[in-house]
Design a protein around this motif. Structure first.
Motif, PDB file in Angstrom:
ATOM      1  N   LEU A 123      -5.114  -9.041   4.060  1.00  0.00           N
ATOM      2  CA  LEU A 123      -5.700  -9.677   5.248  1.00  0.00           C
ATOM      3  C   LEU A 123      -6.763 -10.687   4.848  1.00  0.00           C
ATOM      4  CD1 LEU A 123      -6.424  -6.532   7.499  1.00  0.00           C
ATOM      5  CD2 LEU A 123      -4.304  -7.873   7.330  1.00  0.00           C
ATOM      6  N   SER A 125      -9.528 -12.523   6.921  1.00  0.00           N
ATOM      7  CA  SER A 125     -10.168 -12.602   8.237  1.00  0.00           C
ATOM      8  C   SER A 125     -11.029 -13.837   8.354  1.00  0.00           C
ATOM      9  CB  SER A 125     -11.052 -11.373   8.459  1.00  0.00           C
ATOM     10  OG  SER A 125     -10.266 -10.211   8.435  1.00  0.00           O
ATOM     11  N   GLN A 137      -9.041  -8.938  13.225  1.00  0.00           N
ATOM     12  CA  GLN A 137      -9.017  -7.993  12.108  1.00  0.00           C
ATOM     13  C   GLN A 137      -8.699  -6.576  12.606  1.00  0.00           C
ATOM     14  OE1 GLN A 137     -12.363  -6.301  10.177  1.00  0.00           O
ATOM     15  NE2 GLN A 137     -11.786  -7.180   8.201  1.00  0.00           N
ATOM     16  N   GLN A 154      -8.754  -6.716   1.846  1.00  0.00           N
ATOM     17  CA  GLN A 154      -9.262  -7.453   3.002  1.00  0.00           C
ATOM     18  C   GLN A 154     -10.290  -8.455   2.551  1.00  0.00           C
ATOM     19  OE1 GLN A 154     -10.309  -5.379   6.503  1.00  0.00           O
ATOM     20  NE2 GLN A 154      -9.466  -3.429   5.768  1.00  0.00           N
ATOM     21  N   GLN A 156     -12.609 -12.191   3.581  1.00  0.00           N
ATOM     22  CA  GLN A 156     -13.215 -12.869   4.726  1.00  0.00           C
ATOM     23  C   GLN A 156     -13.515 -14.322   4.376  1.00  0.00           C
ATOM     24  OE1 GLN A 156     -17.256 -12.528   7.285  1.00  0.00           O
ATOM     25  NE2 GLN A 156     -16.727 -10.686   6.161  1.00  0.00           N
TER      26      GLN A 156
END
Ligand code: IPT
Length: 270
Positions: A123, A125, A137, A154, A156
């Motif tokens: 991911l 985000s 998210q 994850q 960002q």
């Protein structure tokens, strides 16, 4: 008649396309639009922008800045009798807002990947200080959990394409095994595609990528981007119509409108 628009940085594709859509619809209805742009979203900058538009005697305000619930209350109070409509706030708030359905958007993206056999999904985000970045998210995480999956990594970014590039390089350098990457907006996906390409990872052969927004350029990325479409034209039309309704009936109770999203399948997923 004049509408005031307080907006996030217009160098970002989504806010700029939203501003364009608001401007077109307002012109059709013989309203002017005055814009006040904030470079970095924060409450005091937002208050300053609202004040400057109020002092120009606007008839109503559209606020496209990510705001927390207590910040929405503070801005609403400042506006007094001047109607205000928010575009980047929690859909659970009891105020005038128009947002896109993040639950469906994230579910569509995850289902699309899982149906193609992906189990190792990373991911990327947006800035988690932004409500919409958090909703995306959380939506991905819930949708993955429904398939008994968890994100492998994850990361960002800050919505910019360069952050997408740098974060994807960082992801690749961890050596983590992933076959798909969910990205919270198309601009970061553009940077992600460059990072994957430079690292010799083929899209969609080795890594599938799904973006979010479907901004105007996304069909021309290499390869053309599979993404979740938020219809910014529809948002512009609806928000101008809704604000004008509020101007005509200032006592209308707050209402959260949620606009639908769709999956646009192009060439970055297999
Ligand atoms: C949101 C976009 O999806 C994202 O790409 C970024 O541009 C962000 O805006 C900037 O604030 S859309 C917004 C109406 C939640």
């Amino acid at each position: 008649h004049t509408i005031g628009l307080v907006t996030s940085n217009l160098s970002l594709h989504a806010p700029s396309q939203i501003a364009a859509a608001i401007k077109s619809q307002a012109s059709k209805l013989h309203f002017n639009v005055v814009i006040s742009m904030i470079e970095q979203p924060d409450l005091s900058a937002c208050k300053g922008a609202v004040n400057s538009l109020l002092s120009q005697r606007v008839d109503g305000l559209i606020v496209n800045i990510p705001l927390e619930d207590d910040q929405v209350r503070a801005i609403t109070e400042m506006c007094g009798n001047v109607p205000v409509l928010f575009l980047d706030v929690s859909p659970d708030l009891n105020t005038h807002s128009i947002t896109f359905d993040a639950t469906t958007g994230t579910q569509l993206a995850v289902t699309h990947l899982v149906q193609r056999g992906h189990q190792h999904i990373a991911l990327l985000s947006g800035p988690l200080t932004s409500v919409s970045a958090r909703l995306r998210q959380e939506g991905w995480q819930q949708a993955l959990a429904q398939h008994h999956l968890k994100a492998v990594v994850q990361l960002q970014g800050d919505w910019s394409s360069i952050s997408g590039y740098l974060q994807t390089l960082a992801l690749i350098s961890t050596g983590a095994k992933f076959t798909a990457l969910l990205v919270a907006n198309d601009q970061m996906a553009l940077g992600a595609l460059r990072a994957l390409n430079e690292s010799g990872l083929s899209v969609p052969g080795q890594v599938s990528v799904v973006g979010y927004d479907d901004t105007e350029d996304s069909a021309c990325f290499i390869p053309p981007l599979t993404t979740i479409k938020q219809d910014f034209k529809a948002l512009g039309n609806t928000s101008v119509d809704q604000l004008i309704a509020q101007i005509h009936a200032p006592a209308l109770p707050g209402h959260a409108t949620i606009l639908p999203v769709t999956l646009i399948e192009r060439k970055t997923t297999a």
